[in-house]
Design a protein around this motif. Structure first.
Motif, PDB file in Angstrom:
ATOM      1  N   SER A  77       0.832  -1.203   0.000  1.00 51.91           N
ATOM      2  CA  SER A  77       0.000   0.000   0.000  1.00 51.91           C
ATOM      3  C   SER A  77       0.869   1.257   0.000  1.00 51.91           C
ATOM      4  O   SER A  77       0.599   2.208  -0.736  1.00 51.91           O
ATOM      5  N   GLY A  78       1.918   1.247   0.802  1.00 50.08           N
ATOM      6  CA  GLY A  78       2.838   2.380   0.846  1.00 50.08           C
ATOM      7  C   GLY A  78       3.572   2.596  -0.461  1.00 50.08           C
ATOM      8  O   GLY A  78       4.026   3.705  -0.752  1.00 50.08           O
ATOM      9  N   ARG A  79       3.697   1.535  -1.245  1.00 50.57           N
ATOM     10  CA  ARG A  79       4.367   1.633  -2.553  1.00 50.57           C
ATOM     11  C   ARG A  79       3.360   1.758  -3.693  1.00 50.57           C
ATOM     12  O   ARG A  79       3.701   1.592  -4.858  1.00 50.57           O
ATOM     13  N   GLU A  80       2.101   2.046  -3.327  1.00 46.45           N
ATOM     14  CA  GLU A  80       1.005   2.215  -4.287  1.00 46.45           C
ATOM     15  C   GLU A  80       0.794   0.974  -5.152  1.00 46.45           C
ATOM     16  O   GLU A  80       0.581   1.055  -6.358  1.00 46.45           O
ATOM     17  N   ILE A  81       0.856  -0.184  -4.507  1.00 46.39           N
ATOM     18  CA  ILE A  81       0.631  -1.471  -5.163  1.00 46.39           C
ATOM     19  C   ILE A  81      -0.602  -2.097  -4.519  1.00 46.39           C
ATOM     20  O   ILE A  81      -0.716  -2.139  -3.300  1.00 46.39           O
ATOM     21  N   ASP A  82      -1.526  -2.570  -5.341  1.00 47.02           N
ATOM     22  CA  ASP A  82      -2.684  -3.303  -4.833  1.00 47.02           C
ATOM     23  C   ASP A  82      -2.263  -4.750  -4.629  1.00 47.02           C
ATOM     24  O   ASP A  82      -1.892  -5.433  -5.580  1.00 47.02           O
ATOM     25  N   LEU A  83      -2.275  -5.205  -3.382  1.00 43.27           N
ATOM     26  CA  LEU A  83      -1.914  -6.583  -3.050  1.00 43.27           C
ATOM     27  C   LEU A  83      -3.167  -7.290  -2.568  1.00 43.27           C
ATOM     28  O   LEU A  83      -3.750  -6.917  -1.551  1.00 43.27           O
ATOM     29  N   TYR A  84      -3.613  -8.287  -3.324  1.00 43.10           N
ATOM     30  CA  TYR A  84      -4.796  -9.059  -2.988  1.00 43.10           C
ATOM     31  C   TYR A  84      -4.362 -10.438  -2.514  1.00 43.10           C
ATOM     32  O   TYR A  84      -3.524 -11.075  -3.149  1.00 43.10           O
ATOM     33  N   VAL A  85      -4.924 -10.885  -1.408  1.00 46.39           N
ATOM     34  CA  VAL A  85      -4.585 -12.182  -0.857  1.00 46.39           C
ATOM     35  C   VAL A  85      -5.854 -13.015  -0.750  1.00 46.39           C
ATOM     36  O   VAL A  85      -6.836 -12.586  -0.153  1.00 46.39           O
ATOM     37  N   GLU A  86      -5.815 -14.189  -1.343  1.00 45.04           N
ATOM     38  CA  GLU A  86      -6.936 -15.124  -1.286  1.00 45.04           C
ATOM     39  C   GLU A  86      -6.435 -16.395  -0.616  1.00 45.04           C
ATOM     40  O   GLU A  86      -5.568 -17.084  -1.146  1.00 45.04           O
ATOM     41  N   VAL A  87      -6.946 -16.678   0.578  1.00 41.77           N
ATOM     42  CA  VAL A  87      -6.530 -17.855   1.328  1.00 41.77           C
ATOM     43  C   VAL A  87      -7.671 -18.858   1.316  1.00 41.77           C
ATOM     44  O   VAL A  87      -8.740 -18.581   1.835  1.00 41.77           O
ATOM     45  N   LYS A  88      -7.409 -20.017   0.719  1.00 39.30           N
ATOM     46  CA  LYS A  88      -8.430 -21.064   0.642  1.00 39.30           C
ATOM     47  C   LYS A  88      -7.955 -22.329   1.351  1.00 39.30           C
ATOM     48  O   LYS A  88      -8.409 -23.416   1.054  1.00 39.30           O
ATOM     49  N   SER A  89      -7.007 -22.165   2.261  1.00 39.54           N
ATOM     50  CA  SER A  89      -6.484 -23.274   3.047  1.00 39.54           C
ATOM     51  C   SER A  89      -6.052 -22.736   4.397  1.00 39.54           C
ATOM     52  O   SER A  89      -5.526 -21.631   4.490  1.00 39.54           O
ATOM     53  N   LYS A 119       6.658   0.356 -13.325  1.00 41.10           N
ATOM     54  CA  LYS A 119       5.300   0.492 -13.863  1.00 41.10           C
ATOM     55  C   LYS A 119       4.665   1.781 -13.335  1.00 41.10           C
ATOM     56  O   LYS A 119       4.750   2.076 -12.155  1.00 41.10           O
ATOM     57  N   THR A 120       4.031   2.526 -14.200  1.00 38.54           N
ATOM     58  CA  THR A 120       3.469   3.819 -13.790  1.00 38.54           C
ATOM     59  C   THR A 120       1.960   3.771 -13.555  1.00 38.54           C
ATOM     60  O   THR A 120       1.432   4.583 -12.817  1.00 38.54           O
ATOM     61  N   ASN A 121       1.265   2.842 -14.193  1.00 33.18           N
ATOM     62  CA  ASN A 121      -0.181   2.772 -13.965  1.00 33.18           C
ATOM     63  C   ASN A 121      -0.494   1.660 -12.969  1.00 33.18           C
ATOM     64  O   ASN A 121       0.316   1.383 -12.093  1.00 33.18           O
ATOM     65  N   GLU A 122      -1.619   1.016 -13.070  1.00 33.74           N
ATOM     66  CA  GLU A 122      -2.075   0.046 -12.075  1.00 33.74           C
ATOM     67  C   GLU A 122      -1.016  -1.010 -11.765  1.00 33.74           C
ATOM     68  O   GLU A 122      -0.516  -1.701 -12.642  1.00 33.74           O
ATOM     69  N   LYS A 123      -0.702  -1.129 -10.474  1.00 35.48           N
ATOM     70  CA  LYS A 123       0.258  -2.120  -9.994  1.00 35.48           C
ATOM     71  C   LYS A 123      -0.507  -3.120  -9.143  1.00 35.48           C
ATOM     72  O   LYS A 123      -1.150  -2.735  -8.174  1.00 35.48           O
ATOM     73  N   LYS A 124      -0.391  -4.395  -9.486  1.00 35.53           N
ATOM     74  CA  LYS A 124      -1.228  -5.394  -8.825  1.00 35.53           C
ATOM     75  C   LYS A 124      -0.447  -6.674  -8.576  1.00 35.53           C
ATOM     76  O   LYS A 124       0.254  -7.166  -9.456  1.00 35.53           O
ATOM     77  N   ILE A 125      -0.590  -7.200  -7.349  1.00 31.64           N
ATOM     78  CA  ILE A 125      -0.030  -8.498  -6.978  1.00 31.64           C
ATOM     79  C   ILE A 125      -1.175  -9.327  -6.413  1.00 31.64           C
ATOM     80  O   ILE A 125      -1.977  -8.832  -5.615  1.00 31.64           O
ATOM     81  N   VAL A 126      -1.234 -10.584  -6.821  1.00 34.23           N
ATOM     82  CA  VAL A 126      -2.248 -11.498  -6.309  1.00 34.23           C
ATOM     83  C   VAL A 126      -1.537 -12.690  -5.670  1.00 34.23           C
ATOM     84  O   VAL A 126      -0.703 -13.329  -6.297  1.00 34.23           O
ATOM     85  N   VAL A 127      -1.876 -12.944  -4.409  1.00 32.89           N
ATOM     86  CA  VAL A 127      -1.348 -14.095  -3.680  1.00 32.89           C
ATOM     87  C   VAL A 127      -2.517 -15.032  -3.446  1.00 32.89           C
ATOM     88  O   VAL A 127      -3.523 -14.639  -2.862  1.00 32.89           O
ATOM     89  N   ASP A 128      -2.380 -16.269  -3.910  1.00 37.62           N
ATOM     90  CA  ASP A 128      -3.439 -17.257  -3.769  1.00 37.62           C
ATOM     91  C   ASP A 128      -2.863 -18.491  -3.071  1.00 37.62           C
ATOM     92  O   ASP A 128      -1.869 -19.055  -3.529  1.00 37.62           O
ATOM     93  N   MET A 129      -3.462 -18.872  -1.950  1.00 34.59           N
ATOM     94  CA  MET A 129      -3.024 -20.052  -1.199  1.00 34.59           C
ATOM     95  C   MET A 129      -4.183 -21.029  -1.140  1.00 34.59           C
ATOM     96  O   MET A 129      -5.259 -20.694  -0.649  1.00 34.59           O
ATOM     97  N   THR A 130      -3.951 -22.218  -1.650  1.00 36.85           N
ATOM     98  CA  THR A 130      -5.005 -23.220  -1.679  1.00 36.85           C
ATOM     99  C   THR A 130      -4.388 -24.599  -1.489  1.00 36.85           C
ATOM    100  O   THR A 130      -3.175 -24.733  -1.325  1.00 36.85           O
ATOM    101  N   GLU A 131      -5.211 -25.620  -1.519  1.00 37.23           N
ATOM    102  CA  GLU A 131      -4.710 -26.988  -1.415  1.00 37.23           C
ATOM    103  C   GLU A 131      -5.644 -27.925  -2.148  1.00 37.23           C
ATOM    104  O   GLU A 131      -6.814 -27.616  -2.373  1.00 37.23           O
ATOM    105  N   ASP A 132      -5.096 -29.063  -2.553  1.00 33.68           N
ATOM    106  CA  ASP A 132      -5.920 -30.152  -3.053  1.00 33.68           C
ATOM    107  C   ASP A 132      -5.642 -31.355  -2.149  1.00 33.68           C
ATOM    108  O   ASP A 132      -5.035 -31.192  -1.085  1.00 33.68           O
TER     109      ASP A 132
END
Length: 144
Positions: A77-89, A119-132
């Protein structure tokens, strides 16, 4: 000791956010009563985005991982990056020391942030944690 401090910081952040969200609800209710629906939509968009980021990061059974994810969200957030975290485990049966997993996840997220520096426009990181049935799956991606 570091994990304890991270958990304490996380607890303080959650208390603060709860207070902020109650204030947001008052504003939302007021805008609805005034029938200011366009303003309401403008107001809610960033609030919802922030709630979406925070709520999903705190669902593992590992407090150190939860604290790390929260810290990385704050850093992003401080670096103007959208970090989304999806935890499914809940990561309960993961056979790795918490500090080792923190080291790996932290390094990959740091690399993703570095990839977005130019990158100058939208900055996005997605973290997804899941299991099978046989594996834990960690996916970290960015648009850099």
């Amino acid at each position: 000791m570091l994990n304890y401090k991270n958990l304490e910081k996380l607890n303080n952040t959650l208390r603060s956010q709860r207070h902020d969200y109650l204030n947001h609800l008052q504003v939302v209710y007021g805008l609805m009563q005034l029938e200011e629906y366009d303003e309401l939509e403008k107001y809610l968009e960033p609030v919802y985005k922030d709630m979406q980021k925070t709520g999903k990061a705190l669902k593992t059974s590992k407090p150190a991982i939860n604290a790390l994810l929260k810290a990385k969200m704050d850093e992003a957030s401080g670096r103007e990056i959208d970090l989304y975290v999806e935890v499914k485990s809940d990561l309960k049966k993961l056979e790795i020391e918490d500090w080792e997993l923190c080291k790996v996840i932290s390094n990959i997220i740091d690399n993703a942030m570095t990839a977005l520096e130019e990158k100058t426009n939208e900055k996005k990181i997605v973290v997804d944690m899941t299991e099978d049935k046989e594996h834990y799956i960690f996916s970290i991606s960015n648009n850099g």
